[in-house]
Scaffold this motif. Structure first.
Motif, PDB file in Angstrom:
ATOM      1  N   SER B  99       8.104   9.137  -1.513  1.00  0.00           N
ATOM      2  CA  SER B  99       9.213   8.302  -1.953  1.00  0.00           C
ATOM      3  C   SER B  99       9.045   7.966  -3.428  1.00  0.00           C
ATOM      4  O   SER B  99       7.947   8.042  -3.980  1.00  0.00           O
ATOM      5  N   GLY B 100      10.142   7.595  -4.066  1.00  0.00           N
ATOM      6  CA  GLY B 100      10.114   7.296  -5.485  1.00  0.00           C
ATOM      7  C   GLY B 100      10.500   5.859  -5.768  1.00  0.00           C
ATOM      8  O   GLY B 100      11.232   5.238  -4.994  1.00  0.00           O
ATOM      9  N   THR B 101      10.021   5.309  -6.871  1.00  0.00           N
ATOM     10  CA  THR B 101      10.426   3.981  -7.318  1.00  0.00           C
ATOM     11  C   THR B 101      10.183   3.894  -8.814  1.00  0.00           C
ATOM     12  O   THR B 101       9.356   4.633  -9.347  1.00  0.00           O
ATOM     13  N   VAL B 102      10.913   2.992  -9.489  1.00  0.00           N
ATOM     14  CA  VAL B 102      10.581   2.754 -10.893  1.00  0.00           C
ATOM     15  C   VAL B 102       9.720   1.505 -11.027  1.00  0.00           C
ATOM     16  O   VAL B 102       9.119   1.261 -12.052  1.00  0.00           O
ATOM     17  N   ASN B 103       9.670   0.707  -9.954  1.00  0.00           N
ATOM     18  CA  ASN B 103       8.915  -0.552 -10.008  1.00  0.00           C
ATOM     19  C   ASN B 103       7.603  -0.435  -9.266  1.00  0.00           C
ATOM     20  O   ASN B 103       7.401  -1.062  -8.233  1.00  0.00           O
ATOM     21  N   ILE B 104       6.702   0.376  -9.801  1.00  0.00           N
ATOM     22  CA  ILE B 104       5.451   0.626  -9.102  1.00  0.00           C
ATOM     23  C   ILE B 104       4.702  -0.678  -8.782  1.00  0.00           C
ATOM     24  O   ILE B 104       4.383  -0.954  -7.617  1.00  0.00           O
ATOM     25  N   ALA B 105       4.442  -1.486  -9.788  1.00  0.00           N
ATOM     26  CA  ALA B 105       3.618  -2.681  -9.562  1.00  0.00           C
ATOM     27  C   ALA B 105       4.259  -3.675  -8.593  1.00  0.00           C
ATOM     28  O   ALA B 105       3.641  -4.049  -7.599  1.00  0.00           O
ATOM     29  N   PRO B 106       5.511  -4.103  -8.831  1.00  0.00           N
ATOM     30  CA  PRO B 106       6.093  -5.069  -7.897  1.00  0.00           C
ATOM     31  C   PRO B 106       6.193  -4.531  -6.474  1.00  0.00           C
ATOM     32  O   PRO B 106       6.004  -5.277  -5.519  1.00  0.00           O
ATOM     33  N   GLU B 107       6.464  -3.241  -6.323  1.00  0.00           N
ATOM     34  CA  GLU B 107       6.643  -2.724  -4.974  1.00  0.00           C
ATOM     35  C   GLU B 107       5.318  -2.529  -4.241  1.00  0.00           C
ATOM     36  O   GLU B 107       5.239  -2.726  -3.031  1.00  0.00           O
ATOM     37  N   LEU B 108       4.296  -2.128  -4.961  1.00  0.00           N
ATOM     38  CA  LEU B 108       3.039  -1.816  -4.277  1.00  0.00           C
ATOM     39  C   LEU B 108       2.065  -2.985  -4.244  1.00  0.00           C
ATOM     40  O   LEU B 108       1.087  -2.951  -3.506  1.00  0.00           O
ATOM     41  N   GLN B 109       2.340  -4.030  -5.034  1.00  0.00           N
ATOM     42  CA  GLN B 109       1.413  -5.159  -5.084  1.00  0.00           C
ATOM     43  C   GLN B 109       1.101  -5.734  -3.706  1.00  0.00           C
ATOM     44  O   GLN B 109      -0.066  -5.856  -3.339  1.00  0.00           O
ATOM     45  N   PRO B 110       2.139  -6.045  -2.888  1.00  0.00           N
ATOM     46  CA  PRO B 110       1.796  -6.605  -1.567  1.00  0.00           C
ATOM     47  C   PRO B 110       0.991  -5.629  -0.711  1.00  0.00           C
ATOM     48  O   PRO B 110       0.180  -6.062   0.106  1.00  0.00           O
ATOM     49  N   ARG B 111       1.198  -4.356  -0.897  1.00  0.00           N
ATOM     50  CA  ARG B 111       0.490  -3.393  -0.070  1.00  0.00           C
ATOM     51  C   ARG B 111      -0.975  -3.285  -0.494  1.00  0.00           C
ATOM     52  O   ARG B 111      -1.849  -3.065   0.345  1.00  0.00           O
ATOM     53  N   PHE B 112      -1.231  -3.426  -1.772  1.00  0.00           N
ATOM     54  CA  PHE B 112      -2.626  -3.445  -2.221  1.00  0.00           C
ATOM     55  C   PHE B 112      -3.344  -4.664  -1.649  1.00  0.00           C
ATOM     56  O   PHE B 112      -4.462  -4.567  -1.154  1.00  0.00           O
ATOM     57  N   VAL B 113      -2.686  -5.815  -1.727  1.00  0.00           N
ATOM     58  CA  VAL B 113      -3.314  -7.032  -1.208  1.00  0.00           C
ATOM     59  C   VAL B 113      -3.541  -6.912   0.287  1.00  0.00           C
ATOM     60  O   VAL B 113      -4.577  -7.323   0.806  1.00  0.00           O
TER      61      VAL B 113
END
Lengths: 342, 473
Positions: B99-113
Motif C-alpha cells: 500500500s502507498g501513503t504520503v504520510n509515512i510518520a503519522p500513519e505508521l507511528q501507532p503501529r511502531f508503538v
C-alpha cells in the motif's frame, strides 16, 4: 476507587447518582432498593455516557499530560520520565514563543473581525431594510444569506489551497487584478512570502471562511428578538447603527460569547489553514502557530514527549482564552443574562 | 526484542496511578500506549523451522503474509507491486499487501508503538520518520546485500559504489536506499541550443548567463517556498567541490563556524550578486514549489533549476514539448576546484527499512532482495527514467530520456569524484532552514544574516543534549 475500576458502569452510577438530587440524594437512595430497573437506568443514561466521556476525552488528556513528562519518541514503547524538562525547554525555545505569539495574534484578531462583520451582515439582513413599514432586511437578503454561507460549506483545506493560488505572486488573481489597475508594485509580490502580509493574509482567509456561518447564527438569534422591540427602538429614533449597538448586541450577548469562544478555539488551532497557506511557517516564521510546531515536533523530530507538552500548553492557553471571554462578558454587564440562561 | 511485557506493565501501573475506572475499551484510546497483543508478537516466518537455501535465503514461510507500506511520491508504488508479483511467482501461496501513503510518520507511528509495524517500509518524503528516532528498532540489512539476487549474482557486487553509506548509521546498515540520485542544475537543451548558451561551470559564468537571459526577458533561476533549500544544497555542493572534504565534514559534524568557511561565503556572495541583479524570478517565497518548478519546465520563464534527478519524473506532466531536459554538475568558484570540475553530489534515496518488530521480517527482506534483482531494477529504470542503485540497468539511449542520459554521463565523467552530505535531513533542520532561505532568495537578508541564521540553527542542534551527533567519514 481501585475496586470500582473493575466495573466502570456501576462505579459511575454510584458515584454520579447523588449529583442531580444534591443533598437529598442519600435519602432517596434508601427509598429505592437496587432493582434491576433502577440500576440499568443509571447505567444506560449516566454510566455509559460518562464512561465514554472518560475513556475518549478525559483519558487521552490525562495520557497527554503524562507523556509530556517523558522523553517518549512516539515510535517505540520505551521512554523515561524526565519531569518538567520538556516544559523548561519550551519556555527557553524562542521558536515556540514565536508560535505562541502568532497563535495569540490569531485568537485576538480572527474572532473580533469575524464577529463584527457577521453581526453587521446579520443586522442588515434582518432589520437593516427600509426604515418605513415592517421591520425587515435589505432587499434581496435571502440571496445574500445563501451566498454568504457558501464558504462555510467548503472544507477548510480547499479554502486554504484556493486562496494560496489566488495569492500566487505570478499567476494569482489578486496580483493580476492589481497590476491590471496599474499598481506596478504588486507585480510578482509574494503576499504569503513577506512578513508584512503573510499573517494578515492568513487571517483574512480564515475570516472569509467563517463569516457566513456566524452570520447565520446571529440571524437566528436576532429573529428570536420580538419585532416590537425594534419597532419601539425605531419610534424612539434609533438609527441602524444605534439599533445594532443598543438593541441587538445586548439581546444576543450569549450568542456572541459562544461565537467568540468557538472562533477563538478555531484560531488557536488554525492548523489546516497555516499548513496549507504556508507549510514552512511563513517568512521569518511569522505564521508558525503552536499546532503546526507541535505536529512538526511530533512527527518530523520524533519527540512526542515534547509535543505533548506543547499540547498541554495549547490546551491551557485555550482554557485561559475561554476564561477571559467569560470574564470580559461578565464585566461588560452580562450578569443579568446569567440567571435566565443558566 | 519486543517490548510487549514492559509496556503492559507500565500501562497497568498507569491506570492504577490515575485511579480511573477503565474497562476493556482502553485499547482504543487516541494516544494509546497500547495495541500490543502478546499472542501476535511472536514473529512468524523467522526461519526457525523453514529450510534456508539460495532460493530462500531468509527462510520465508511459503504460506505467510507480507505487508509493505511505500511512500507514494514521485515514483509511485507500482515498482514495489511489480517486485511483489515477481516474488509471488516464487512463493505462490503467500499473500501480498503493498500500500502507498504520503504520510509515512503519522500513519505508521501507532503501529511502531504497538509493536506491529509493516514488514517493509519506504521511509521517504516530507513526513518520513526520523532515522535517529527509530534506529534501534530496525533490522540490519547486511544479509540482504550479501545474498544472491534472483539471477544468482551476489547483490553487493551489482551495486554502484558508495550507495550503502546513506543507509548506515553509527556503523549499522539499516536502510537500503533504492534509487540513485544525482544532484546538479537542469536546463532545456533545446532552449540553450536556440540561444547558443552553454551550461556555466563557474559562478562568474552563471552571472554572465543571467545577463544574457535578462536580455531575452528571461530569468536565470526560480524557486518555490517548500523547495527554497534546493539553493542551499546548490551552495553547499559548490563549496564542497571547491574546498573538499574538510568543509564537508565540518558541516556534517555541525561544527562551530562551519557556515563561515571561505568557500561557502564566496558562494553565498556569488548568489547574493545574482539575487541583487534581479536574475531570480521574483515571488518565489509565496509560490507553491511545483508551480515554481513549472515556471522553469513549462512556461520556461527561468532557464536553470537546481535539483536532484527526480525532477524529470516529478515534472513529467508539466514539461514543455521538446524541452530536452539535461543536467550538468554544480558550478565551482574557480577553474580548478579541489574535487575537480566534474565532481558531483550523488547519493541513494528512497530508504527501505525492515522493522525488527515486524511480523514477517524474513518476507520483508525477501521482497527487498527481489527489488534488488535485475528484473525489478530494470523495470524501475524503464518506468521511472531513473537508475536504481543496481548498476547497468540503463541502456545507452536512456529509454529516450535526455535527462537520464546526462545523468549517466555525469556519473561517468565524475570518475569517482562523487560526494554527498546529509546533515540537514539527518537532524531535521530543513523546515527551519527553509524559512531563512526564502528570505534570502527574496532579497530580504544579507549574506551575513543568512550565515548567522544558518549557524544558529546548526548550533542549536549541536548543543541539544537530546541529539547525538553521528560521526561521518
Amino acid at each position: 476507587m481501585t475496586a470500582t475500576s473493575q466495573d466502570p458502569g456501576r462505579a459511575l452510577a454510584v458515584g454520579a447518582g447523588p449529583t442531580p438530587g444534591g443533598r437529598k440524594a442519600p435519602r432517596r437512595r434508601r427509598r429505592h432498593p437496587l432493582t434491576l430497573d433502577y440500576v440499568s437506568f443509571f447505567v444506560m443514561f449516566l454510566g455509559l455516557p460518562l464512561g465514554l466521556f472518560l475513556v475518549f476525552v478525559i483519558w487521552p488528556f490525562a495520557q497527554a499530560a503524562y507523556y509530556s513528562l517523558t522523553n517518549w519518541t512516539g515510535f517505540s514503547a520505551d521512554f523515561d520520565v524526565i519531569g518538567v524538562s520538556n516544559y523548561l525547554r519550551l519556555f527557553n525555545d524562542e521558536l515556540f514563543r514565536t508560535a505562541v505569539w502568532n497563535s495569540a495574534r490569531l485568537a485576538l484578531v480572527v474572532p473580533l473581525v469575524t464577529i463584527s462583520i457577521a453581526l453587521i451582515f446579520a443586522s442588515l439582513i434582518t432589520v437593516g431594510g427600509s426604515a418605513k413599514g415592517n421591520i425587515r432586511g435589505l432587499a434581496g437578503s435571502d440571496f445574500y444569506r445563501v451566498v454568504s454561507f457558501f464558504p462555510y460549506a467548503i472544507p477548510a483545506i480547499v479554502i486554504a489551497l484556493m486562496w494560496r493560488l489566488i495569492f500566487d505572486p505570478n499567476i494569482g488573481l489578486i496580483n493580476g487584478v492589481l497590476t491590471a489597475f496599474g499598481l506596478g508594485q504588486f507585480e510578482s509580490y509574494p503576499w504569503l512570502g513577506r512578513v508584512a502580509t503573510a499573517m494578515p493574509v492568513t487571517m483574512f482567509v480564515i475570516i472569509w471562511g467563517m463569516v457566513g456561518f456566524y452570520m447565520l447564527l446571529f440571524i437566528a438569534a436576532i429573529k428570536g428578538v420580538p419585532a416590537e422591540t425594534f419597532e419601539a427602538a425605531r419610534l424612539d429614533g434609533a438609527g441602524r447603527w444605534r439599533t445594532i449597538r443598543s438593541i441587538i448586541l445586548p439581546l444576543i450577548r450569549n450568542n456572541v460569547q459562544t461565537a467568540w469562544i468557538y472562533l477563538g478555539i478555531i484560531a488557536l488551532d488554525g492548523f489546516v489553514y497555516v499548513q496549507a497557506l504556508n507549510p514552512t511557517g511563513g517568512p521569518a516564521n511569522s505564521t508558525l502557530v503552536m499546532s503546526q510546531y507541535l505536529f512538526r515536533t511530533a512527527f518530523t523530530d520524533g519527540r512526542f514527549g515534547l509535543a505533548s507538552a506543547m499540547g498541554v500548553v495549547l490546551a491551557l492557553v485555550t482554557l485561559l482564552f475561554a476564561a477571559i471571554v467569560f470574564s470580559v462578558n461578565r464585566a461588560l454587564g452580562g450578569r443579568d443574562e446569567k440567571g435566565s440562561s443558566g | 526484542m519486543t517490548n510487549t511485557g514492559t509496556s503492559v506493565n507500565r500501562r497497568s501501573v498507569l491506570i492504577a496511578a490515575m485511579g480511573l475506572p477503565l474497562g476493556v475499551t482502553l485499547a482504543s484510546c487516541a494516544t494509546g500506549g497500547g495495541g500490543d497483543d502478546p499472542a501476535d508478537a511472536e514473529p512468524a516466518g523467522n526461519g526457525e523451522d523453514q529450510e534456508v537455501d539460495a532460493d530462500n535465503p531468509f527462510g520465508v514461510q511459503p504460506d505467510s503474509a507480507v505487508e509493505a507500506v511505500i511512500f507514494d511520491g514521485g515514483y509511485g508504488i507500482d515498482y514495489v507491486e511489480n517486485a511483489a508479483e515477481i516474488m509471488q511467482a516464487n512463493f505462490p501461496d503467500m499473500t501480498f499487501n503493498v500500500s502507498g501513503t504520503v504520510n509515512i510518520a503519522p500513519e505508521l507511528q501507532p503501529r511502531f508503538v504497538g509493536g506491529d509495524p509493516p514488514d517493509l517500509i519506504d521511509n521517504a518524503g516530507a513526513q518520513q520518520i526520523g532515522f535517529t528516532t527509530i534506529l534501534n528498532q530496525l533490522e540490519e540489512l547486511d544479509d540482504v546485500i550479501d545474498a544472491p539476487n534472483l539471477e544468482g549474482e551476489i547483490i553487493r557486487d551489482t551495486l554502484f559504489d558508495g550507495v550503502l553509506e546513506p543507509g548506515t548509521y553509527d556503523g549499522r546498515f539499516v536502510a537500503v536506499n533504492y534509487v540513485l540520485t544525482v544532484y546538479g542544475l537542469w536546463y532545456s537543451g533545446s532552449l540553450f541550443a536556440e540561444h547558443g548558451w552553454e551550461p556555466p561551470t563557474t559562478w562568474a559564468e552563471a552571472m554572465d548567463l543571467g545577463a544574457a537571459a535578462q536580455d531575452e526577458g528571461l530569468y536565470l533561476f526560480c524557486w518555490g517556498q517548500e523547495a527554497a533549500t534546493y539553493y542551499q544544497t546548490l551552495a553547499i555542493d559548490s563549496a564542497i567541490k571547491e574546498a573538499g572534504d574538510e568543509l564537508r565534514l565540518s558541516l556534517e559534524h555541525l561544527e562551530e563556524g562551519a557556515w563561515s568557511h571561505e568557500a561557502l561565503q564566496d558562494v553565498f556572495h556569488a548568489m547574493k550578486d545574482i539575487i541583487d541583479a534581479g536574475y531570480f524570478l521574483p515571488g518565489g517565497s509565496g509560490t507553491q514549489f511545483t508551480a515554481a518548478q513549472a515556471q522553469w519546465s513549462l512556461e520556461q520563464q527561468a532557464i536553470l533549476y537546481p535539483s536532484g534527478s527526480w525532477i524529470e519524473n516529478e515534472m513529467a506532466d508539466q514539461t514543455a514539448e521538446g524541452f530536452e531536459m539535461r543536467g550538468f554538475p554544480t558550478m565551482a568558484l574557480s577553474d580548478s576546484p579541489a574535487l575537480g570540475a566534474n565532481a558531483i553530489h550523488s547519493t541513494a534515496g528512497e530508504p527501505f527499512i525492515v522493522p525488527s518488530d515486524a511480523e514477517n521480517v524474513a518476507a520483508g527482506k525477501e521482497l527487498l532482495r527481489t527489488m534488488l534483482s535485475r528484473e525489478a531494477a530494470e523495470y524501475f529504470a524503464r518506468e521511472k527514467l531513473a537508475p536504481t542503485i543496481v548498476a547497468g540497468t540503463v541502456p545507452e539511449d536512456g529509454f529516450g530520456s535526455t535527462a537520464l542520459v546526462s545523468q549517466t554521463e555525469m556519473l561517468e565523467q565524475a570518475e569517482g569524484a562523487i560526494f554527498t552530505h546529509d546533515f540537514v535531513s539527518r537532524y531535521g533542520m530543513n523546515q527551519e532552514m527553509l524559512v531563512v532561505w526564502n528570505s534570502f532568495l527574496d532579497g530580504q537578508l544579507s549574506v551575513e544574516e543568512l550565515t548567522n541564521d544558518l549557524q544558529s540553527i546548526t548550533d542549536g542542534v549541536r548543543e541539544d543534549d537530546a541529539i547525538d551527533i553521528i560521526e561521518v567519514t
